[in-house]
Design a protein around this motif. Structure first.
Motif, short mmCIF file in Angstrom:
data_model
loop_
_atom_site.label_atom_id
_atom_site.label_comp_id
_atom_site.label_asym_id
_atom_site.label_seq_id
_atom_site.Cartn_x
_atom_site.Cartn_y
_atom_site.Cartn_z
N LYS A 77 0.87 -1.09 0.03
CA LYS A 77 0.08 0.10 -0.01
C LYS A 77 0.97 1.18 -0.03
N THR A 78 0.11 2.45 -0.12
CA THR A 78 0.98 3.74 -0.30
C THR A 78 0.77 4.65 1.13
N VAL A 80 10.96 16.85 3.07
CA VAL A 80 9.41 17.17 2.68
C VAL A 80 8.84 16.00 2.93
N TYR A 81 7.48 15.77 2.82
CA TYR A 81 6.64 14.71 2.95
C TYR A 81 6.96 13.75 2.15
N GLY A 82 7.11 12.41 2.12
CA GLY A 82 7.27 11.38 1.08
C GLY A 82 5.94 10.59 0.87
N LEU A 83 5.78 10.20 -0.40
CA LEU A 83 4.56 9.38 -0.67
C LEU A 83 5.29 7.82 -0.88
N GLY A 84 5.34 7.03 0.28
CA GLY A 84 6.00 5.81 0.21
C GLY A 84 5.22 4.64 -0.22
N ALA A 85 6.14 3.60 -0.72
CA ALA A 85 5.60 2.18 -1.04
C ALA A 85 6.69 1.22 -1.12
N ALA A 97 3.66 -1.93 -6.37
CA ALA A 97 3.55 -0.92 -5.22
C ALA A 97 4.27 0.39 -5.80
N ALA A 98 5.29 0.12 -6.31
CA ALA A 98 5.97 1.49 -7.07
C ALA A 98 5.06 1.89 -8.22
N ASP A 139 -7.54 11.40 -1.03
CA ASP A 139 -8.29 10.55 -1.98
C ASP A 139 -7.49 9.78 -2.83
N ARG A 140 -6.18 9.64 -2.77
CA ARG A 140 -5.33 9.42 -3.46
C ARG A 140 -4.18 8.02 -2.98
N VAL A 141 -4.16 8.17 -1.63
CA VAL A 141 -3.05 7.17 -0.88
C VAL A 141 -3.92 6.35 -0.20
#
Ligand code: TXA
Ligand code: MG
Length: 334
Positions: A28-29, A37-42, A49-50, A165-167
């Motif tokens: 999941k993300t 900065v904030y990261g959007l991880g997977a 996942a990537a 709504d995207r992660v």
């Protein structure tokens, strides 16, 4: 809608970190804090996942992701070789806001590296980020958590607004300490090359390696940058952005725009407020404050429907260079 997790620090919030780590291990993300900065991880080793990261950001698939590790042991299986210079820089600056590019090993999927045979890796100093990666047990691919083309996210409010709504999950934490993305340095060549400037710049890095250069493509529009991400328009607020070298000329231009009924703002420091009193917005007392608050102020300008953002030119140190790089990409120098 994303699950929202409140995490104050890595000791009190073991359960929340475990929950987020479990989500990451399941492909999941998760949006999480780092010192930059904030990261959007997977999971960086999971192709699907990537791919979810690219989809969530609306990011072109040839723009590679940065892989985040929790400790030095995580590095070895991801890379084919580590140059002497890379070893020195890692020892000096990790954990911290420095990303190094290596030749990738087979376990790193091409979806993570945007099709490249190299992989960008960094060990964040933020404790929540490192505990999360450690608990997930896998390296975490994470670009900045913004929608592609928008300013990076340095406060969780922006993450909630833009990405909820995207992660799958968002970790609520403090504003990013540095506020600008990490310095990216390619270590696969004869000598290191800076692909993206950051808080740790050429001046600092030069103290530790014999030779280090800045990719000329960063500042020259006629040369393709070596880092795929640097060729895209970045960091753009809705307002037009102008960096003006001379402060009095800036004031003149700003007054002109006000006379034309334009909604303007001048991003500056406390010491400039006297000059720009009518439309100045101070981002703090020094250049570190300015960096920390830059992306916040670009987003705020959008909310306030600002049409033109001016900024005086800052020079002389690594942080100023990094800030000017971001503003150049958001607009132009007059
Ligand atoms: O501070 C940061 O670096 C943040 C936090 C979350 O760690 N991450 C970040 O990621 O800024 P992103 O995806 O927004 O920027 C990554 C940059 C892009 O310019 C990308 O092209 C470059 O790093 N990059 C990634 N892998 C690369 C590679 N193998 N070769 C050259 N450039 C690479
Ligand atoms: Mg980014």
């Amino acid at each position: 809608m994303a699950i929202i997790l409140q995490v104050e620090n890595e000791i009190n919030d073991k359960i929340a970190i475990e929950e987020a780590a479990k989500a990451l291990a399941q492909g999941k993300t998760v949006i999480f804090p780092t010192e930059t900065v904030y990261g959007l991880g997977a999971n960086a080793l999971d192709e699907a996942a990537a791919n979810r990261i690219y989809k969530a950001k609306g990011r072109p698939s040839d723009n590679p992701l940065i892989v985040h590790i929790a400790d030095f042991e995580m590095l070895d299986s991801l890379v084919l070789e580590i140059s002497e210079d890379a070893k020195i820089l890692m020892e000096k600056f990790w954990p911290g806001p420095l990303t190094l590019v290596f030749k990738k090993s087979d376990i790193v999927p091409y979806s993570t590296t945007g099709g490249l045979d190299t992989v960008a890796i960094r060990m964040p100093s933020n404790e929540i980020a490192r505990s999360l990666i450690r608990a997930a047990g896998v390296p975490i691919a994470a670009p900045s958590a913004n929608l592609s083309g928008k300013p990076s996210i340095t406060d969780v409010g922006a993450a909630l607004k833009e990405m909820v709504d995207r992660v799958d999950m968002i970790i609520v934490s403090e504003n990013s300490e540095i506020g600008l993305e990490s310095t990216v340095v390619d270590t696969t060549g004869e000598y290191p090359i800076i692909l993206r400037p950051g808080k740790i710049g050429q001046k600092q890095l030069k103290e530790y390696v014999t030779k280090i250069e800045i990719d000329p493509g960063i500042s020259n529009d006629n040369i393709t940058p070596k880092s795929p991400g640097m060729k895209y328009t970045h960091y753009s607020p809705e307002a037009k952005v102008y960096v003006v070298e001379d402060r009095l000329r800036l004031k003149h231009l700003a007054d002109d725009m006000v006379a034309q009924n334009k909604k303007i703002r001048v991003l500056c420091l406390d010491e400039d407020m006297e000059l720009f009193s009518d439309y100045g917005l101070s981002l703090g007392k020094d250049i570190e404050d300015f960096g920390r608050n830059l992306f916040l102020s670009l987003r705020k300008a959008d909310e306030d429907k600002i049409e033109i953002l001016f900024c005086p030119k800052f020079t002389g140190d690594d942080m100023s260079e990094a800030i000017m790089n971001r503003l150049e990409k958001a607009g132009e120098i007059l």
